[in-house]
Scaffold this active site. Structure first.
Site, PDB file in Angstrom:
ATOM      1  N   GLY A  11       0.817  -1.218   0.000  1.00 41.05           N
ATOM      2  CA  GLY A  11       0.000   0.000   0.000  1.00 41.05           C
ATOM      3  C   GLY A  11       0.849   1.266   0.000  1.00 41.05           C
ATOM      4  NE  ARG A  12      -3.066   5.403  -0.761  1.00 37.20           N
ATOM      5  CZ  ARG A  12      -4.131   4.886  -1.371  1.00 37.20           C
ATOM      6  NH1 ARG A  12      -4.215   4.932  -2.670  1.00 37.20           N
ATOM      7  NH2 ARG A  12      -5.116   4.344  -0.693  1.00 37.20           N
ATOM      8  NE  ARG A  35      -7.751  -7.289   0.485  1.00 34.74           N
ATOM      9  CZ  ARG A  35      -8.793  -6.592   0.896  1.00 34.74           C
ATOM     10  NH1 ARG A  35      -9.640  -7.124   1.737  1.00 34.74           N
ATOM     11  NH2 ARG A  35      -8.993  -5.375   0.481  1.00 34.74           N
ATOM     12  CB  ALA A 127       0.040   7.172  16.175  1.00 38.64           C
ATOM     13  CG  HIS A 160      -7.232  12.405   4.201  1.00 42.25           C
ATOM     14  ND1 HIS A 160      -7.854  13.057   5.249  1.00 42.25           N
ATOM     15  CD2 HIS A 160      -6.039  11.967   4.678  1.00 42.25           C
ATOM     16  CE1 HIS A 160      -7.063  13.008   6.321  1.00 42.25           C
ATOM     17  NE2 HIS A 160      -5.957  12.350   6.002  1.00 42.25           N
ATOM     18  CE  LYS A 164      -8.644   9.040   5.953  1.00 39.34           C
ATOM     19  NZ  LYS A 164      -7.886   7.873   6.428  1.00 39.34           N
ATOM     20  N   GLY A 170      -9.151   9.317  10.969  1.00 37.07           N
ATOM     21  CA  GLY A 170      -8.852   8.971  12.366  1.00 37.07           C
ATOM     22  C   GLY A 170      -8.275  10.171  13.113  1.00 37.07           C
TER      23      GLY A 170
HETATM   24  P1  NAD Z   1      -3.637   1.414   0.794  1.00 34.41           P
HETATM   25  O1  NAD Z   1      -4.996   1.061   0.336  1.00 34.41           O
HETATM   26  O2  NAD Z   1      -2.687   2.070  -0.153  1.00 34.41           O
HETATM   27  O3  NAD Z   1      -2.903   0.081   1.329  1.00 34.41           O
HETATM   28  C1  NAD Z   1      -3.546  -0.883   2.148  1.00 34.41           C
HETATM   29  C2  NAD Z   1      -2.650  -2.108   2.283  1.00 34.41           C
HETATM   30  O4  NAD Z   1      -3.284  -3.027   3.173  1.00 34.41           O
HETATM   31  C3  NAD Z   1      -2.430  -2.863   0.954  1.00 34.41           C
HETATM   32  O5  NAD Z   1      -1.104  -3.353   0.927  1.00 34.41           O
HETATM   33  C4  NAD Z   1      -3.417  -4.028   1.050  1.00 34.41           C
HETATM   34  O6  NAD Z   1      -3.026  -5.165   0.286  1.00 34.41           O
HETATM   35  C5  NAD Z   1      -3.331  -4.307   2.562  1.00 34.41           C
HETATM   36  N1  NAD Z   1      -4.510  -5.038   3.058  1.00 34.41           N
HETATM   37  C6  NAD Z   1      -5.814  -4.687   2.966  1.00 34.41           C
HETATM   38  N2  NAD Z   1      -6.590  -5.620   3.536  1.00 34.41           N
HETATM   39  C7  NAD Z   1      -5.759  -6.576   4.018  1.00 34.41           C
HETATM   40  C8  NAD Z   1      -5.951  -7.806   4.684  1.00 34.41           C
HETATM   41  N3  NAD Z   1      -7.170  -8.240   5.013  1.00 34.41           N
HETATM   42  N4  NAD Z   1      -4.845  -8.528   5.024  1.00 34.41           N
HETATM   43  C9  NAD Z   1      -3.616  -8.067   4.726  1.00 34.41           C
HETATM   44  N5  NAD Z   1      -3.363  -6.924   4.076  1.00 34.41           N
HETATM   45  C10 NAD Z   1      -4.439  -6.198   3.717  1.00 34.41           C
HETATM   46  O7  NAD Z   1      -3.814   2.289   2.109  1.00 34.41           O
HETATM   47  P2  NAD Z   1      -2.802   3.350   2.764  1.00 34.41           P
HETATM   48  O8  NAD Z   1      -3.050   4.692   2.181  1.00 34.41           O
HETATM   49  O9  NAD Z   1      -1.417   2.790   2.761  1.00 34.41           O
HETATM   50  O10 NAD Z   1      -3.376   3.403   4.264  1.00 34.41           O
HETATM   51  C11 NAD Z   1      -3.436   2.239   5.074  1.00 34.41           C
HETATM   52  C12 NAD Z   1      -4.019   2.601   6.433  1.00 34.41           C
HETATM   53  O11 NAD Z   1      -3.145   3.517   7.100  1.00 34.41           O
HETATM   54  C13 NAD Z   1      -5.388   3.317   6.367  1.00 34.41           C
HETATM   55  O12 NAD Z   1      -6.161   2.902   7.474  1.00 34.41           O
HETATM   56  C14 NAD Z   1      -5.014   4.787   6.482  1.00 34.41           C
HETATM   57  O13 NAD Z   1      -6.061   5.585   6.979  1.00 34.41           O
HETATM   58  C15 NAD Z   1      -3.878   4.684   7.476  1.00 34.41           C
HETATM   59  N6  NAD Z   1      -2.946   5.814   7.478  1.00 34.41           N
HETATM   60  C16 NAD Z   1      -2.445   6.152   8.693  1.00 34.41           C
HETATM   61  C17 NAD Z   1      -1.506   7.154   8.801  1.00 34.41           C
HETATM   62  C18 NAD Z   1      -0.930   7.471  10.162  1.00 34.41           C
HETATM   63  O14 NAD Z   1      -0.052   8.348  10.286  1.00 34.41           O
HETATM   64  N7  NAD Z   1      -1.376   6.786  11.220  1.00 34.41           N
HETATM   65  C19 NAD Z   1      -1.058   7.828   7.657  1.00 34.41           C
HETATM   66  C20 NAD Z   1      -1.583   7.457   6.420  1.00 34.41           C
HETATM   67  C21 NAD Z   1      -2.513   6.428   6.349  1.00 34.41           C
END
Ligand code: NAD
Length: 274
Positions: A11-12, A35, A127, A160, A164, A170
């Site tokens: 993911g990102r 996934r 966090a 965002h 998203k 959050g």
């Molecule tokens: P994304 O969609 O780009 O990536 C999600 C990842 O999770 C992918 O690699 C996907 O294959 C994996 N995934 C999804 N379901 C799964 C499962 N059941 N089993 C295993 N892997 C699984 O999302 P993103 O932009 O990288 O964001 C991911 C999470 O992080 C979101 O909840 C987002 O809100 C959060 N986030 C948090 C912060 C922070 O500072 N806390 C910053 C950015 C994003």
């Protein structure tokens, strides 16, 4: 070298954490899990990042099964995925004795319980936003609320990227909870968006507005509005590396922390460890 296992690696955020870990040094990517891309782990002939790919076949294992096979005490699992994967990851961490850093948002009560239960056995740091600027924003909002009369209205606007999946963010929910705490807690209601004949704005309400579009990485503004004047405190994350570097500070912290549920503030108040 701290061995990292990335959940949500494709993911990102997973990619940003891996890039930041390589840049920062002191970390070894032991395994990645997401996934669509089952399990990868270190092995002979590994590339620059210190791992080789193993592809047992898409969908063959759940994140929990994969972690139970590869995680050991001393590993730090960094999770940026989805609530169900975060929950499974927390359970696997507790079983294997591995520390956990999670930034996954949109967690429900069952996910929260899984994190709290895991924290009885291992160090868990959670966090909703790993950027240092958001910590400063929250402190600035608390200071502003102390300095202002209680009748100033509070609205949170977050922006965002178009992909998203959870709204409000959050971080917006966290800020709203903290603001409500400053304003008397249970008396204060949260309201997401407004439409139609919503009527005059109640005083004890925190409005949250989610804007989605383009590639905004994360933008949070807290608007404090009085009579004839207003104040806006805003943080803009321009790049995911802001979150990734914070997550790695957290990973260094949990690598040597006793079991417990930690927040980013624990890392910042413990300079020797983060
Ligand atoms: P994304 O969609 O780009 O990536 C999600 C990842 O999770 C992918 O690699 C996907 O294959 C994996 N995934 C999804 N379901 C799964 C499962 N059941 N089993 C295993 N892997 C699984 O999302 P993103 O932009 O990288 O964001 C991911 C999470 O992080 C979101 O909840 C987002 O809100 C959060 N986030 C948090 C912060 C922070 O500072 N806390 C910053 C950015 C994003």
């Amino acid at each position: 070298m701290i061995p990292l296992i990335l959940v949500g690696a494709s993911g990102r955020m997973g990619r940003a954490v891996e890039a930041a870990a390589l840049e920062a040094g002191g970390f070894r990517i032991k395994a990645r899990f997401s996934r669509s891309e089952p399990l990868s782990r270190e092995g002979p002939g590994s590339g620059e990042a210190g791992y080789g790919l193993e592809r047992p076949g898409a969908g063959q294992s759940s994140v929990r099964d994969a972690l139970l096979r590869c995680a050991v005490q001393g590993d730090v699992i960094v999770d940026f995925s989805r609530p169900e994967a975060c929950r499974d990851t927390a359970r696997a961490c507790a079983e294997r004795g591995a520390a956990l850093v999670t930034g996954t948002t949109g967690l429900g009560p069952e996910d929260e319980r899984a994190l709290a239960e895991a924290a009885r056995r291992v160090a868990v740091l959670r966090a909703a936003n790993f950027s240092l600027g958001i910590v400063a924003l929250r402190r600035a909002v608390a200071a502003a609320l102390r300095a202002l009369p209680e009748d100033w209205d509070i609205e949170i606007v977050e922006r965002h990227h178009r992909r998203k999946v959870d709204s409000p963010s959050g971080t917006a929910l966290l800020i709203a909870d903290e603001v409500a705490g400053h304003r008397g807690g249970s008396e204060v209601s949260r309201r997401s968006g407004r439409e139609g004949a919503a009527g005059p704005r109640p005083r004890d309400e925190i409005g949250i507005h989610s804007v989605r579009g383009g590639t905004w990485v994360g933008d949070h503004a807290v608007l404090l509005a009085g009579t004839g004047e207003s104040l806006e405190i805003r943080h803009v994350a321009e790049d995911r590396s802001a979150f990734a570097h914070g997550a790695l500070r957290a990973a260094r912290f949990v690598a040597s922390a006793p079991p417990g549920l930690y927040a980013l503030e624990d890392v910042l108040s413990s300079p020797g460890r983060g």
